[in-house]
Design a protein around this motif. Sequence first.
Motif, PDB file in Angstrom:
ATOM      1  N   PHE A   2       1.700  -2.609  -2.828  1.00  0.00           N
ATOM      2  CA  PHE A   2       0.429  -1.887  -2.757  1.00  0.00           C
ATOM      3  C   PHE A   2       0.103  -1.136  -4.053  1.00  0.00           C
ATOM      4  O   PHE A   2      -0.978  -1.320  -4.619  1.00  0.00           O
ATOM      5  N   CYS A   3       1.032  -0.321  -4.538  1.00  0.00           N
ATOM      6  CA  CYS A   3       0.742   0.510  -5.708  1.00  0.00           C
ATOM      7  C   CYS A   3       0.529  -0.324  -6.977  1.00  0.00           C
ATOM      8  O   CYS A   3      -0.403  -0.048  -7.748  1.00  0.00           O
ATOM      9  N   LEU A  11      -2.793  -2.028  -6.862  1.00  0.00           N
ATOM     10  CA  LEU A  11      -3.819  -1.003  -7.019  1.00  0.00           C
ATOM     11  C   LEU A  11      -3.976  -0.611  -8.487  1.00  0.00           C
ATOM     12  O   LEU A  11      -5.100  -0.455  -8.980  1.00  0.00           O
ATOM     13  N   LEU A  12      -2.863  -0.476  -9.203  1.00  0.00           N
ATOM     14  CA  LEU A  12      -2.919  -0.143 -10.627  1.00  0.00           C
ATOM     15  C   LEU A  12      -3.562  -1.275 -11.429  1.00  0.00           C
ATOM     16  O   LEU A  12      -4.330  -1.016 -12.376  1.00  0.00           O
ATOM     17  N   HIS A  69      -1.007   3.472   4.105  1.00  0.00           N
ATOM     18  CA  HIS A  69       0.279   3.548   3.410  1.00  0.00           C
ATOM     19  C   HIS A  69       0.785   4.981   3.294  1.00  0.00           C
ATOM     20  O   HIS A  69       1.986   5.251   3.445  1.00  0.00           O
ATOM     21  N   VAL A  70      -0.120   5.915   3.045  1.00  0.00           N
ATOM     22  CA  VAL A  70       0.286   7.320   2.945  1.00  0.00           C
ATOM     23  C   VAL A  70       0.808   7.820   4.292  1.00  0.00           C
ATOM     24  O   VAL A  70       1.902   8.410   4.381  1.00  0.00           O
ATOM     25  N   THR A  93       5.916  -0.324  -0.397  1.00  0.00           N
ATOM     26  CA  THR A  93       4.620   0.269  -0.746  1.00  0.00           C
ATOM     27  C   THR A  93       4.373   0.217  -2.251  1.00  0.00           C
ATOM     28  O   THR A  93       3.264  -0.088  -2.703  1.00  0.00           O
ATOM     29  N   ILE A  94       5.417   0.504  -3.028  1.00  0.00           N
ATOM     30  CA  ILE A  94       5.273   0.512  -4.493  1.00  0.00           C
ATOM     31  C   ILE A  94       4.990  -0.893  -5.020  1.00  0.00           C
ATOM     32  O   ILE A  94       4.063  -1.101  -5.818  1.00  0.00           O
ATOM     33  N   THR A  95       5.773  -1.878  -4.561  1.00  0.00           N
ATOM     34  CA  THR A  95       5.641  -3.230  -5.117  1.00  0.00           C
ATOM     35  C   THR A  95       4.428  -3.986  -4.578  1.00  0.00           C
ATOM     36  O   THR A  95       3.771  -4.716  -5.325  1.00  0.00           O
ATOM     37  N   ILE A 153      -5.313   2.783   1.590  1.00  0.00           N
ATOM     38  CA  ILE A 153      -4.684   4.024   1.120  1.00  0.00           C
ATOM     39  C   ILE A 153      -4.256   4.923   2.274  1.00  0.00           C
ATOM     40  O   ILE A 153      -3.095   5.369   2.319  1.00  0.00           O
TER      41      ILE A 153
END
Length: 326
Positions: A187-188, A191-192, A238-239, A183-185, A235
């Motif tokens: 999606f996040c 998104l950033l 993933h949450v 999710t971090i790599t 969003i």
Amino acid sequence: MNTTFCNHISFDFTGKFLPPVYILVFIIGLAANGWGLKSLLQNWKKLGDVNVFVLNLGLADVLYLLTLPFLVVYYFMKSTWIFGDVFCKITRFCFNLNLYGSIGFLTCISVYRYLAIVHPMKVMGRLTLTHSVTISITVWFLVSVQSLPDMFYAKTVSNTSKCYDTTSLPYVEDYLKYSLGWTITAFCIPLLILLGCYGHVIVVLCRGESIDKVLKQRCLKLLFILILLFSVCYIPYHVLKNLNLWSRVLSKQKICHQWSNGVYVAHQISRGLVCLNSALNPLVYLHGNEELCAQLRRLLQRTRHILNRPITTTSRSAPITQIIDA
């Protein structure tokens, strides 16, 4: 805390909710992507290099849409998978390629728009077709590498014939760790990047008066599409996916909460919403292709004209008695 809640998860909700959503997305998604890809290829020479990303976005959608009939059969048969373990993993892999490929190519399109507005002189003539193709190959490679570990987790259980979208209960702790990193790599970080690009673009658009109006409109349209996709599709999924995995970890440890059922149901809804991206992504074709927009307007006008046309039948000239007798 109450252990009885572990036994009251609404598993039947999935079989009732997802099949109609998948059928709707399959029909609309195939029609919209087929029409969009056809128009894109017909007008390829008139379009910019950014449309290499749009083409790949459409291909990712079609790849996933072709797996939906199998999932519809699966849920109509009350979560009984009859197509084998290998094809179960392929089906889930195609979903992940579509999801994270879509996010990746939307990020590329956004960065290109950002560079065209904020740094037009620096990139003029430097972003070629070769660059776009190379970046697209890189996106496919990164998405595949991130999604590949998912295929090594158990997806089916012989005594239940299920096809899990994540993994079976014995491996859920490890999968949660993998899912959080994924999710971090995947999606996040994109998104950033999107937030950074469009934050800067909005500042430039507000300050600059010399920027081409058409470019402004395209940028704002794309921003609206991205807000729609991320707020509705990406969003929530993933949450709730990670929350549901955490809930499964707790239930495996005999720790049950009142919110477990609510999280499960919300996660199934988010699964339906995230697959809508395959039907909503064609909006990107409209954003960058004025000819396609014109075709759509003509089609809508023709449809409205047909619907408003008065119905003429021979029965109007017939006597009232004949109509009654008929």
